[in-house]
Write an enzyme that holds these catalytic residues in place. Structure first.
Site, PDB file in Angstrom:
ATOM      1  N   GLN A   7      45.425  35.225  41.844  1.00  0.00           N
ATOM      2  CA  GLN A   7      44.767  34.764  43.049  1.00  0.00           C
ATOM      3  C   GLN A   7      44.795  35.512  44.316  1.00  0.00           C
ATOM      4  OE1 GLN A   7      42.329  32.592  43.363  1.00  0.00           O
ATOM      5  NE2 GLN A   7      41.980  33.139  45.200  1.00  0.00           N
ATOM      6  N   LYS A  10      38.790  27.000  39.507  1.00  0.00           N
ATOM      7  CA  LYS A  10      38.498  28.012  38.155  1.00  0.00           C
ATOM      8  C   LYS A  10      39.104  27.263  37.056  1.00  0.00           C
ATOM      9  CE  LYS A  10      38.561  31.816  41.532  1.00  0.00           C
ATOM     10  NZ  LYS A  10      39.288  32.740  42.111  1.00  0.00           N
ATOM     11  N   ASP A  47      38.713  39.485  35.867  1.00  0.00           N
ATOM     12  CA  ASP A  47      38.396  39.327  37.263  1.00  0.00           C
ATOM     13  C   ASP A  47      38.257  40.754  38.008  1.00  0.00           C
ATOM     14  OD1 ASP A  47      38.224  37.653  39.346  1.00  0.00           O
ATOM     15  OD2 ASP A  47      40.070  37.852  40.284  1.00  0.00           O
TER      16      ASP A  47
END
Lengths: 284, 284
Positions: B97, B53, B120
Site C-alpha cells: 500500500q 481490497k 498491482d
C-alpha cells in the site's frame, strides 16, 4: 532569427575525447571496456552498422567482440549465445543488431540480455527504468537526441514536444525522456489523424517514423527545434530538410546529426557499465 | 447529444461475477487465489483502502493475507517480508500500500516484488512490459480506465487523448495503454504551460493530477470523453463534475466511476496470476 545547425559530429567529438580518457583509466585498473555485438544473417546494412560500431569501439581503445551467426540460427541458439555473454565477466555491453531474421523471436532475444549489460537499451526492464526516471542505459538514439539538446542547451521544460513514431527503441523512449525533463509530450504515429495540426503546435519535433522526407516545413511552427532520427536509404532523414530548415530555429542534418551521436552513446554506456564493474571489483 | 454516465459499479459487477466463477474453478483444482497486502504504519486512509481490497477479495471467494507492519519498519525489514511473499507459492499477488512512511525506500520495495506477483503494476519491469505492449499486469487504475472504455465501446484509435498527470502508476501507464490502442497521446503535468489549449483539443481526457475539481468544463471540447482518476479528500475527483458534465459525451462520476473498477482490476489480475500457477502445475 539565429539558426542553429545541430552538429552531431561536434557533439560526438567532445564526448569521445572524454571517453578515451576514461577508457585509459579503466585499462590501468586492468579492465578494458568491451562491447559484444551479435549479428545474425547477412543483411548488408546490418553488417555495415555492426562494423561501424565495432570500429568506433576500437578507435577509443575499447574492445570489440564481434559475433556473426548464420542466417539459419534458431532462437534457442541465439539465446544461448546471449546467456554466455551475460555470464562472461569480461563483457560489459551486449548489442544484438536489429533486425534479426524473421524466424527468430527478436523480443525474446532482447529480453534475455542482462539488464546491467543492456547498453543499447532494448529490454523492457531497461525501458521501464528509463521511463520511470532511474534508467542507466536508455536506447541509444533517444539518448543521443537528449545529448544534442543538452549540448546546445535547448530548453525542454514546459515546451511542447511532438514525437512522430512510437517504436520501442525510439519514439516511446524519446517521449519518456522528454517527459522526464518536463516537456509536455505528444506521441504521434501512423494512426494519428491530425499530424499537421499537432506539429504546428510543437516547440520541439522529433521525427522517428522511417519515411524519407516525410515532415514538411509547412507543417512546422516558426522557430521549432527539429531533431531527425530518421535514417532512410541514401542517407535521407524523415525531415524534408530544405523546407524545414527555413522554419526551424535549430535542426539536425542527415547525415551528421543524430546518427554519429547514437554510436557515441553506445560507447558511453558501455564505458559506464565497465566503470560500474570496476567499482564493484573495488568494493569486493 | 447522447450523454453517458460511465458507471464503474456496473462495469465492476459484471467482471466480479465472472471472477467469482473462475475462483470456484481454481478452488476445485486446490488453488485459492490469494492476495497479500502489506500496510506499513498507521495512515488511516491507507488502512481503509487495504481493508476494502481485502474484503473485496474475500467477497468473491479469494484469500486475503493482510500484513500490517509497524511505522518504524526499516526498508530492509520490508524487503525481507516482500521476499518471503515472493517465495511463498500460495501467494499469487502482492500489494504494497502506497504511501509507505517517509524513511522507507518505497521504490526499492516496489522493485523487490517478483514480476509474476506484481498484480498491482508497480514495478518498473512491469511498466516496461505494459508500455511495450506485452505486460500482463498494468497498474490497476490505468487498467480500470481501459476496462471502462472497452465496456462502453468508446473509440480510442485515432483519437487525441490528453492525460493530465505523469505518476508512475497512473499518468505514465495510462498514456502508454492509450497509445498502444492507437490514440494520439499528450501527457500533461505541473510544468505544462498550455493545459487549457491542450484540453480543448482532447477527444479523451484522463485526469490523474490529485487536485480537487481542477479541470473545468470550459476547458473541454464539446463531446469529450472524460475519465476522472482523481480521488481527493471528501470523495472529490479532479474533474469539476457539474461543468464538465455539460460538455462531455461520456463521463465518470466520483465516487462510482474509476474507483470501484480499480479494485476489481486488482482482483482480476490476482485471479489471472493464480490461473497461471494452475497452468504451470498442470504442465509440471
Amino acid at each position: 532569427m539565429e539558426k542553429l545547425i545541430l552538429d552531431g559530429h561536434l557533439v560526438s567529438k567532445e564526448i569521445r575525447e572524454d571517453l578515451q580518457k576514461r577508457v585509459s583509466v579503466l585499462k590501468e585498473k586492468g579492465i578494458t571496456p568491451s562491447l559484444a555485438t551479435i549479428l545474425v544473417g547477412d543483411n548488408p546494412s546490418s553488417e555495415t552498422y555492426v562494423k561501424m560500431k565495432g570500429n568506433a569501439c576500437e578507435k577509443i581503445g575499447m574492445n570489440s567482440i564481434r559475433i556473426h551467426l548464420p542466417e539459419e540460427t534458431t532462437t534457442e541458439q541465439l539465446l544461448t549465445t546471449i546467456k554466455q555473454l551475460n555470464e562472461d565477466t569480461t563483457v560489459h555491453g551486449i548489442l544484438l543488431q536489429h533486425p534479426v531474421p524473421a524466424h527468430i523471436d527478436e523480443r525474446k532475444a532482447f529480453e534475455t540480455i542482462a539488464i546491467e549489460k543492456d547498453v543499447d537499451g532494448v529490454t523492457s526492464a531497461g525501458y521501464g527504468r528509463t521511463a520511470l526516471g532511474f534508467g542507466k542505459y536508455p536506447s541509444c538514439t533517444p539518448a543521443a537526441i537528449m545529448e544534442i539538446i543538452h549540448h546546445y542547451e535547448l530548453p525542454v521544460a514546459g515546451k511542447h514536444a511532438v514525437v512522430v513514431g512510437r517504436s520501442p527503441i525510439l519514439g516511446k523512449p524519446v517521449s519518456a525522456l522528454l517527459l522526464n525533463e518536463d516537456a509536455t509530450v505528444t506521441t504521434c504515429h501512423s494512426r494519428t489523424t491530425n499530424l499537421e495540426a499537432m506539429l504546428q503546435q510543437a516547440d520541439i519535433v522529433v521525427a522517428a517514423v522511417g519515411k524519407p522526407n516525410f515532415i514538411k516545413g509547412d507543417w512546422l511552427k516558426e522557430g521549432a527545434v527539429v531533431l531527425d532520427a530518421g535514417y532512410n536509404k541514401g542517407n535521407i532523414g524523415d525531415i524534408d530538410y530544405d523546407s524545414c530548415y527555413k522554419k526551424a530555429s535549430a535542426i539536425t542534418p542527415v547525415p551528421g546529426g543524430v546518427g554519429p551521436v547514437t554510436i557515441t552513446m553506445l560507447l558511453k554506456q558501455t564505458v559506464i557499465s565497465a566503470e560500474e564493474t570496476a567499482l564493484k571489483n573495488q568494493i569486493a
